[in-house]
Enzyme design. Structure first.
Site, short mmCIF file in Angstrom:
data_model
loop_
_atom_site.label_atom_id
_atom_site.label_comp_id
_atom_site.label_asym_id
_atom_site.label_seq_id
_atom_site.Cartn_x
_atom_site.Cartn_y
_atom_site.Cartn_z
N SER A 121 61.34 7.06 39.83
CA SER A 121 61.90 5.83 39.18
C SER A 121 60.91 4.70 39.06
O SER A 121 60.87 4.38 39.98
CB SER A 121 63.36 5.42 39.82
OG SER A 121 64.25 6.62 39.87
N ARG A 136 67.74 -0.16 47.44
CA ARG A 136 66.13 -0.33 47.24
C ARG A 136 65.71 -1.49 47.51
O ARG A 136 64.63 -2.22 46.96
CB ARG A 136 65.82 0.04 45.61
CG ARG A 136 66.31 1.45 45.17
CD ARG A 136 65.18 2.37 45.93
NE ARG A 136 65.29 3.77 45.13
CZ ARG A 136 66.47 4.70 45.19
NH1 ARG A 136 67.33 4.57 46.00
NH2 ARG A 136 66.06 5.73 44.34
N GLU A 177 60.60 -0.81 40.15
CA GLU A 177 60.91 -0.16 41.89
C GLU A 177 59.52 0.01 42.35
O GLU A 177 59.27 -0.17 43.48
CB GLU A 177 61.73 0.93 41.65
CG GLU A 177 62.25 1.33 43.04
CD GLU A 177 62.43 2.73 43.13
OE1 GLU A 177 61.93 3.25 44.37
OE2 GLU A 177 62.99 3.63 42.49
N1 EPU Z 1 70.98 9.39 32.21
C1 EPU Z 1 70.88 9.40 30.87
N2 EPU Z 1 69.73 10.03 30.09
C2 EPU Z 1 68.96 10.81 30.99
C3 EPU Z 1 69.05 10.74 32.23
C4 EPU Z 1 70.18 10.13 32.81
O1 EPU Z 1 71.63 8.49 30.05
O2 EPU Z 1 67.99 11.35 30.60
C5 EPU Z 1 72.21 8.62 32.69
C6 EPU Z 1 73.24 9.42 33.07
O3 EPU Z 1 74.32 8.72 32.57
C7 EPU Z 1 73.04 9.87 34.34
C8 EPU Z 1 72.76 8.33 34.82
O4 EPU Z 1 71.53 8.13 33.99
O5 EPU Z 1 74.46 10.01 34.99
C9 EPU Z 1 71.97 8.78 36.21
O6 EPU Z 1 70.91 9.59 36.20
P1 EPU Z 1 70.25 10.28 37.72
O7 EPU Z 1 71.49 11.10 38.27
O8 EPU Z 1 69.07 11.16 37.34
O9 EPU Z 1 69.88 9.12 38.58
P2 EPU Z 1 69.10 7.88 38.40
O10 EPU Z 1 70.38 6.82 38.57
O11 EPU Z 1 68.66 7.80 37.00
C10 EPU Z 1 68.63 7.42 40.63
C11 EPU Z 1 67.72 7.02 41.73
C12 EPU Z 1 66.55 8.41 41.95
C13 EPU Z 1 67.61 9.31 42.54
C14 EPU Z 1 68.71 9.61 41.74
C15 EPU Z 1 69.72 10.65 42.31
C16 EPU Z 1 67.04 4.71 41.28
C17 EPU Z 1 66.14 3.96 40.55
N3 EPU Z 1 66.73 6.05 41.05
O12 EPU Z 1 68.35 7.84 39.58
O13 EPU Z 1 65.59 7.86 43.03
O14 EPU Z 1 66.81 10.57 42.78
O15 EPU Z 1 69.56 8.57 41.39
O16 EPU Z 1 70.26 10.06 43.27
O17 EPU Z 1 68.07 4.19 41.94
C18 EPU Z 1 63.44 7.21 42.79
O18 EPU Z 1 63.84 6.20 43.51
O19 EPU Z 1 62.37 7.33 42.70
C19 EPU Z 1 64.26 8.34 42.39
C20 EPU Z 1 63.87 9.25 41.65
#
Ligand code: EPU
Length: 332
Positions: A224, A156, A320
């Protein structure tokens, strides 16, 4: 005064002095030549920007369009105007049998914004497909071409967010998509797919995003709100001794990445409301505006989350989403 509610995806009714739309590189160059001394900022589709307050300057929307495809022996090179919509580009590339962008389907925003924060999802970052970025130097009006290496892409992050902020205006992005396609399916639910083609991955990403993330056209949000923090391994061990279930992803020998969603979820913020701002019930990393929220409430809830995470885990979350106040960029 111009209302910005429809120009940023949180939809707060902030105003700016003037709103200008520039549709060609020449028009951008011409406009810059006459407005260098004024306060202005460049906006794409506003899907990663929150106008917290009225902005005391001109908002410049870049609407340079067009796509050009050139083939080499091994690659497709697609040059795309900064004002094209990102998801439409992903759809177009698949329809024309040029693959690689499918994991990045349905990310809101414009093509020109994609390199700035190196958009990423489901195991892929756009940097791995960027060949070069054509820009205008806002002080000299000169055209410049930046290579991928020069952009210093990171998680990012890129020089467009730092040294080149407000100095380079992105006009065209050229993507290099290898003709020899390789699926990336190591992330979460994509791993369930059995030998999928690009269209299957695209469909799956679209359906995961639609099931988890609120549609900004319906519920104001900018995806995010925080970045996933990258922390020293020693700090992770300290957290894991208290929270053995803490998810973790390796970065290098010294650092790991922790999902910010997990930190926020663990502290019970999921579904919490502050005025018209909510911590989303399915993805707590996303803050939403129920239509009655404002920038002040967004900052208050974001600061409460950041301070609570810092106090419990010793991790300082970084936003972000770009926050804009009266004079320009704000820090949380
Ligand atoms: N999790 C929880 N509770 C929740 C949801 C998630 O504990 O309610 C934990 C879980 O361990 C899960 C982990 O968070 O495995 C990761 O969750 P998720 O796969 O939804 O992805 P993220 O890391 O929260 C990132 C990006 C998203 C992108 C997703 C999928 C960032 C800041 N965000 O989110 O990007 O869509 O991965 O690759 O890196 C954005 O940048 O606006 C965005 C939506």
């Amino acid at each position: 005064m111009q209302n910005l509610a429809s120009h940023h995806s949180f939809h707060f009714p902030a105003h700016c002095q003037q709103l200008v739309t520039l549709e060609t590189v020449d028009a951008a160059s011409e406009w810059l030549a006459h407005h260098r001394e004024q306060q202005w900022l460049i906006l794409g589709e506003g899907s990663n920007t929150a106008f917290i307050d009225d902005y005391d300057g001109t908002v410049v929307k870049i609407h340079i369009t067009g796509k050009k495809v050139v083939q080499t022996e091994h690659d497709f090179l697609i040059s795309v105007g900064a004002g094209e919509n990102w998801h439409e580009l992903v759809t177009y590339s698949l329809q024309h049998h040029m693959y690689g962008l499918e994991n990045l389907a349905l990310i809101p925003g414009s093509v020109g914004a994609a390199p700035i924060q190196n958009i990423g999802a489901y195991g892929v970052e756009v940097a791995s497909f960027i060949d070069s970025v054509e820009c205008l130097d806002v002080t000299t009006g000169q055209k410049q071409v930046k290579t991928t290496q020069q952009c210093q892409f990171g998680y990012r992050d890129s020089l467009f967010k730092r040294d080149w902020r407000n100095r380079l205006l992105i006009c065209t992005v050229t993507f290099r998509l290898p003709k020899k396609w390789q699926a990336v399916t190591n992330y979460g639910e994509l791993a369930e797919l059995d030998n999928p083609g690009p269209q299957t991955i695209f469909n799956k990403v679209v359906s995961i995003r639609q099931s988890k993330l609120p549609d900004p056209a319906i519920t104001g949000n900018a995806g995010s709100f925080f970045k996933n923090p990258i922390i020293p391994v020693a700090l992770y061990h300290d957290i894991a001794s208290r929270y053995p279930q803490c998810p973790v992803f390796a970065v290098d020998n010294e650092r790991v990445k922790i999902p910010a969603a997990w930190l926020i979820d663990t502290l019970g913020f999921k579904g919490k409301q502050h005025g018209g701002i909510h911590c989303h019930a399915r993805q707590p990393l996303v803050l939403t505006n129920d239509g009655n929220g404002n920038g002040k409430q967004l900052l208050e809830l974001a600061r409460l989350i950041r301070d609570s995470v810092l106090s419990e885990f010793g991790i300082m979350l970084e936003n972000e989403v770009q926050l804009i106040g009266k004079q320009g960029a704000l820090t949380l």
